[in-house]
Design a protein around this motif. Structure first.
Motif, PDB file in Angstrom:
ATOM      1  N   LYS A  11       4.944 -12.449 -49.365  1.00 43.94           N
ATOM      2  CA  LYS A  11       4.411 -11.274 -48.679  1.00 43.94           C
ATOM      3  C   LYS A  11       4.358 -11.483 -47.170  1.00 43.94           C
ATOM      4  CE  LYS A  11       1.396  -8.675 -50.536  1.00 43.94           C
ATOM      5  NZ  LYS A  11       0.161  -8.048 -51.079  1.00 43.94           N
ATOM      6  N   ARG A  12       4.701 -12.681 -46.739  1.00 46.44           N
ATOM      7  CA  ARG A  12       4.667 -12.970 -45.313  1.00 46.44           C
ATOM      8  C   ARG A  12       5.936 -13.683 -44.881  1.00 46.44           C
ATOM      9  NH1 ARG A  12      -1.469 -13.956 -43.365  1.00 46.44           N
ATOM     10  NH2 ARG A  12      -2.432 -12.313 -44.592  1.00 46.44           N
ATOM     11  N   SER A  13       6.014 -13.976 -43.593  1.00 48.70           N
ATOM     12  CA  SER A  13       7.287 -14.393 -43.031  1.00 48.70           C
ATOM     13  C   SER A  13       7.277 -15.803 -42.474  1.00 48.70           C
ATOM     14  CB  SER A  13       7.687 -13.423 -41.919  1.00 48.70           C
ATOM     15  OG  SER A  13       7.635 -12.110 -42.383  1.00 48.70           O
ATOM     16  N   ALA A  14       8.463 -16.390 -42.399  1.00 51.12           N
ATOM     17  CA  ALA A  14       8.616 -17.715 -41.805  1.00 51.12           C
ATOM     18  C   ALA A  14       8.694 -17.597 -40.294  1.00 51.12           C
ATOM     19  CB  ALA A  14       9.863 -18.388 -42.348  1.00 51.12           C
ATOM     20  N   SER A  24      19.015 -19.949 -53.285  1.00 51.80           N
ATOM     21  CA  SER A  24      17.890 -19.058 -53.557  1.00 51.80           C
ATOM     22  C   SER A  24      18.376 -17.634 -53.770  1.00 51.80           C
ATOM     23  CB  SER A  24      16.879 -19.063 -52.407  1.00 51.80           C
ATOM     24  OG  SER A  24      16.036 -20.193 -52.462  1.00 51.80           O
ATOM     25  N   PHE A  25      17.824 -16.993 -54.791  1.00 56.65           N
ATOM     26  CA  PHE A  25      18.078 -15.586 -55.073  1.00 56.65           C
ATOM     27  C   PHE A  25      16.797 -14.817 -54.751  1.00 56.65           C
ATOM     28  CE2 PHE A  25      20.655 -18.173 -57.857  1.00 56.65           C
ATOM     29  CZ  PHE A  25      21.911 -17.604 -57.769  1.00 56.65           C
ATOM     30  N   PHE A  26      16.918 -13.718 -54.040  1.00 55.01           N
ATOM     31  CA  PHE A  26      15.767 -12.906 -53.663  1.00 55.01           C
ATOM     32  C   PHE A  26      15.933 -11.493 -54.217  1.00 55.01           C
ATOM     33  CE2 PHE A  26      16.222 -16.182 -50.483  1.00 55.01           C
ATOM     34  CZ  PHE A  26      14.930 -16.537 -50.117  1.00 55.01           C
ATOM     35  N   VAL A  27      14.833 -10.925 -54.708  1.00 53.32           N
ATOM     36  CA  VAL A  27      14.818  -9.529 -55.138  1.00 53.32           C
ATOM     37  C   VAL A  27      13.632  -8.847 -54.454  1.00 53.32           C
ATOM     38  CG1 VAL A  27      14.687  -7.914 -57.065  1.00 53.32           C
ATOM     39  CG2 VAL A  27      15.813 -10.139 -57.386  1.00 53.32           C
ATOM     40  N   VAL A  28      13.887  -7.709 -53.815  1.00 52.73           N
ATOM     41  CA  VAL A  28      12.815  -6.960 -53.165  1.00 52.73           C
ATOM     42  C   VAL A  28      12.099  -6.138 -54.236  1.00 52.73           C
ATOM     43  CG1 VAL A  28      12.202  -5.336 -51.348  1.00 52.73           C
ATOM     44  CG2 VAL A  28      14.187  -6.833 -51.057  1.00 52.73           C
ATOM     45  N   LEU A  29      10.906  -6.567 -54.594  1.00 50.82           N
ATOM     46  CA  LEU A  29      10.135  -5.876 -55.630  1.00 50.82           C
ATOM     47  C   LEU A  29       9.452  -4.622 -55.098  1.00 50.82           C
ATOM     48  CD1 LEU A  29       8.331  -8.727 -57.612  1.00 50.82           C
ATOM     49  CD2 LEU A  29      10.478  -7.574 -58.143  1.00 50.82           C
ATOM     50  N   LYS A  30       9.079  -4.668 -53.828  1.00 47.65           N
ATOM     51  CA  LYS A  30       8.339  -3.548 -53.248  1.00 47.65           C
ATOM     52  C   LYS A  30       8.633  -3.462 -51.762  1.00 47.65           C
ATOM     53  CE  LYS A  30       3.630  -1.952 -52.258  1.00 47.65           C
ATOM     54  NZ  LYS A  30       2.209  -2.359 -52.213  1.00 47.65           N
ATOM     55  N   GLY A  31       9.008  -2.279 -51.292  1.00 45.83           N
ATOM     56  CA  GLY A  31       9.165  -2.048 -49.865  1.00 45.83           C
ATOM     57  C   GLY A  31      10.487  -2.521 -49.302  1.00 45.83           C
ATOM     58  N   LYS A  32      10.427  -3.246 -48.182  1.00 40.90           N
ATOM     59  CA  LYS A  32      11.614  -3.679 -47.464  1.00 40.90           C
ATOM     60  C   LYS A  32      11.464  -5.125 -46.996  1.00 40.90           C
ATOM     61  CE  LYS A  32      12.633   0.948 -45.659  1.00 40.90           C
ATOM     62  NZ  LYS A  32      12.891   1.766 -44.443  1.00 40.90           N
ATOM     63  N   TYR A  44      17.045  -5.169 -46.259  1.00 40.06           N
ATOM     64  CA  TYR A  44      17.174  -4.890 -47.688  1.00 40.06           C
ATOM     65  C   TYR A  44      16.043  -3.976 -48.130  1.00 40.06           C
ATOM     66  CZ  TYR A  44      20.621  -8.614 -47.724  1.00 40.06           C
ATOM     67  OH  TYR A  44      21.732  -9.374 -47.473  1.00 40.06           O
ATOM     68  N   GLU A  45      16.383  -3.053 -49.038  1.00 39.55           N
ATOM     69  CA  GLU A  45      15.436  -2.084 -49.548  1.00 39.55           C
ATOM     70  C   GLU A  45      14.895  -2.537 -50.905  1.00 39.55           C
ATOM     71  OE1 GLU A  45      14.673   0.721 -47.916  1.00 39.55           O
ATOM     72  OE2 GLU A  45      16.161   0.562 -46.292  1.00 39.55           O
ATOM     73  N   GLU A  46      13.870  -1.865 -51.360  1.00 38.67           N
ATOM     74  CA  GLU A  46      13.325  -2.116 -52.688  1.00 38.67           C
ATOM     75  C   GLU A  46      14.426  -1.998 -53.739  1.00 38.67           C
ATOM     76  OE1 GLU A  46       9.385  -0.442 -53.717  1.00 38.67           O
ATOM     77  OE2 GLU A  46      10.472   0.522 -55.358  1.00 38.67           O
ATOM     78  N   GLY A  47      14.497  -2.979 -54.625  1.00 37.69           N
ATOM     79  CA  GLY A  47      15.522  -3.014 -55.655  1.00 37.69           C
ATOM     80  C   GLY A  47      16.745  -3.824 -55.288  1.00 37.69           C
ATOM     81  N   ASP A  48      16.899  -4.171 -54.006  1.00 32.51           N
ATOM     82  CA  ASP A  48      18.061  -4.941 -53.553  1.00 32.51           C
ATOM     83  C   ASP A  48      17.915  -6.418 -53.889  1.00 32.51           C
ATOM     84  OD1 ASP A  48      19.231  -2.691 -52.554  1.00 32.51           O
ATOM     85  OD2 ASP A  48      18.826  -3.129 -50.442  1.00 32.51           O
ATOM     86  N   THR A  49      19.057  -7.075 -53.995  1.00 31.97           N
ATOM     87  CA  THR A  49      19.125  -8.511 -54.255  1.00 31.97           C
ATOM     88  C   THR A  49      19.945  -9.165 -53.153  1.00 31.97           C
ATOM     89  OG1 THR A  49      19.097  -8.084 -56.629  1.00 31.97           O
ATOM     90  CG2 THR A  49      19.807 -10.274 -55.935  1.00 31.97           C
ATOM     91  N   PHE A  50      19.526 -10.336 -52.691  1.00 28.47           N
ATOM     92  CA  PHE A  50      20.327 -11.075 -51.727  1.00 28.47           C
ATOM     93  C   PHE A  50      20.195 -12.567 -51.998  1.00 28.47           C
ATOM     94  CE2 PHE A  50      16.254 -10.022 -49.834  1.00 28.47           C
ATOM     95  CZ  PHE A  50      15.809 -11.195 -49.247  1.00 28.47           C
ATOM     96  N   GLY A  65       2.388  -5.720 -46.826  1.00 30.18           N
ATOM     97  CA  GLY A  65       2.146  -5.016 -48.078  1.00 30.18           C
ATOM     98  C   GLY A  65       3.337  -4.981 -49.014  1.00 30.18           C
ATOM     99  N   ASN A  66       4.490  -5.460 -48.561  1.00 30.53           N
ATOM    100  CA  ASN A  66       5.679  -5.470 -49.412  1.00 30.53           C
ATOM    101  C   ASN A  66       5.861  -6.833 -50.062  1.00 30.53           C
ATOM    102  OD1 ASN A  66       5.914  -2.913 -48.435  1.00 30.53           O
ATOM    103  ND2 ASN A  66       7.669  -3.333 -47.119  1.00 30.53           N
ATOM    104  N   ILE A  67       6.701  -6.899 -51.101  1.00 29.60           N
ATOM    105  CA  ILE A  67       6.793  -8.124 -51.902  1.00 29.60           C
ATOM    106  C   ILE A  67       8.258  -8.447 -52.202  1.00 29.60           C
ATOM    107  CG2 ILE A  67       6.162  -9.248 -54.065  1.00 29.60           C
ATOM    108  CD1 ILE A  67       3.782  -7.311 -54.210  1.00 29.60           C
ATOM    109  N   VAL A  68       8.601  -9.702 -51.985  1.00 29.35           N
ATOM    110  CA  VAL A  68       9.926 -10.213 -52.343  1.00 29.35           C
ATOM    111  C   VAL A  68       9.728 -11.414 -53.256  1.00 29.35           C
ATOM    112  CG1 VAL A  68      12.052 -11.265 -51.503  1.00 29.35           C
ATOM    113  CG2 VAL A  68      10.956  -9.451 -50.174  1.00 29.35           C
ATOM    114  N   VAL A  69      10.476 -11.449 -54.362  1.00 34.01           N
ATOM    115  CA  VAL A  69      10.412 -12.618 -55.236  1.00 34.01           C
ATOM    116  C   VAL A  69      11.600 -13.518 -54.914  1.00 34.01           C
ATOM    117  CG1 VAL A  69      11.641 -11.439 -57.121  1.00 34.01           C
ATOM    118  CG2 VAL A  69      10.277 -13.479 -57.605  1.00 34.01           C
ATOM    119  N   GLN A  70      11.322 -14.798 -54.763  1.00 37.11           N
ATOM    120  CA  GLN A  70      12.353 -15.796 -54.494  1.00 37.11           C
ATOM    121  C   GLN A  70      12.489 -16.699 -55.709  1.00 37.11           C
ATOM    122  OE1 GLN A  70      11.451 -18.575 -51.357  1.00 37.11           O
ATOM    123  NE2 GLN A  70      13.460 -19.553 -51.421  1.00 37.11           N
TER     124      GLN A  70
END
Length: 302
Positions: A11-14, A24-32, A44-50, A65-70
């Motif tokens: 939820k936060r940044s480096a 590492s595979f990332f999926v945007v679960l919520k937001g951007k 990347y938008e919600e639903g995107d994978t990178f 407030g947005n969430i990315v799963v790594q």
């Protein structure tokens, strides 16, 4: 199996670029989210994978407030199962082509939450499936693959990690020759053989790379950016920047910011280097919600 993979909800940044070890595979679960790799930033938008590949330098910025799963696969796992992934390669970039991979990644996240007796077995099968899907999407650059397979000396690996963490501090070649009791000539030769560039140029490159983010995404003065990223004076910074990129920092900033609207820094957390941990119930909630919206065929375990 924590020593071969890891799942984190960010939820936060480096604050600094990092040399990435493993895949590492990332999926945007919520937001951007936004990820700068080298000096290129991609949104990347919600639903995107990178994906962040082995040995890439990257940062990750996640909106408040947005969430990315790594889902991170360690180098040891990649070496054992699909060593091709440690080579220089390209992969699919369109999000529609990434959907099968994204669905399997989300399913792995759901498996991780289960308490079944055969949980670890299922997780391992799922990891294999993910790696096989990704492998099938790769184009391996054979010209560079032999170099990528070469193991990095543990001392050089330790030094490289140190540079990425402390690049903005005073670092000289003696910082490491004294610590490891090596002669300067031996150290310089080993460093260049291992990383393909001499020590001074590598350190300068990391400092410049981190400074580019602030040039593009902030209004900070050039002199402040130079000091912030380890240059002993602004003239040295400008000289090094022009030598590497062909233009001065000011001209580079103007070129980039004229092409793209200035990044809204206030909407991102870029001042902290950690993530607020989600509760188990929050993780289940967001996975379930994501599944309902994007991967309706998958089973998200409660």
């Amino acid at each position: 199996m924590r020593n071969i993979y890891e799942i984190k909800y960010l939820k936060r940044s480096a604050t600094k670029y990092r040399n990435h070890v493993g895949v590492s595979f990332f999926v945007v679960l919520k937001g951007k989210a936004m990820i700068p790799v080298k000096d290129v930033s991609t949104f990347y938008e919600e639903g995107d994978t990178f994906i962040v590949k082995h040995n890439e330098c990257y940062k990750l910025d996640v909106r408040e407030g947005n969430i990315v799963v790594q889902i991170h696969f360690y180098k040891s796992l990649i070496e054992t199962m699909v060593p091709e992934l440690l080579c220089n390669h390209s992969h699919v970039t369109t999000q529609s082509e990434m959907i099968p991979l994204r669905n399997q990644l989300i399913y792995l996240c759901s498996l991780y939450l289960t308490q079944e007796n055969d949980r670890n077995f299922k997780i391992m099968k799922q990891i294999i499936a993910i790696l096989e899907i990704y492998k099938g999407q790769l184009h391996i650059d054979n010209e560079d693959s032999s170099n990528m397979y070469k193991d990095v000396n543990p001392i050089i690996e330790e030094i490289r990690n140190y540079i990425h963490e402390h690049y903005n501090e005073r670092i000289t070649i003696n910082t490491f020759t004294n610590k490891y009791r090596l002669s300067e000539s031996y150290f310089s030769k080993m460093f260049k053989e291992q990383l393909g560039v001499n020590f001074k140029d590598y350190l300068t490159d990391i400092r410049l790379l981190n400074s580019i983010y602030d040039l593009i995404h902030t209004c900070e003065k050039i002199i402040d950016i130079s000091e912030k990223h380890g240059f002993y004076n602004v003239s040295a910074y400008i000289h090094a920047f022009k030598l590497y990129y062909g233009v001065t920092p000011k001209k580079y900033r103007n070129m980039i910011q004229n092409k793209h609207a200035q990044f809204e820094r206030q909407n991102f957390f870029n001042e902290v280097d950690n993530e607020r941990n989600l509760t188990l119930e929050e993780i289940k909630f967001y996975l379930r919600k994501f599944k309902q919206k994007y991967t309706k065929t998958l089973c998200i375990y409660a």
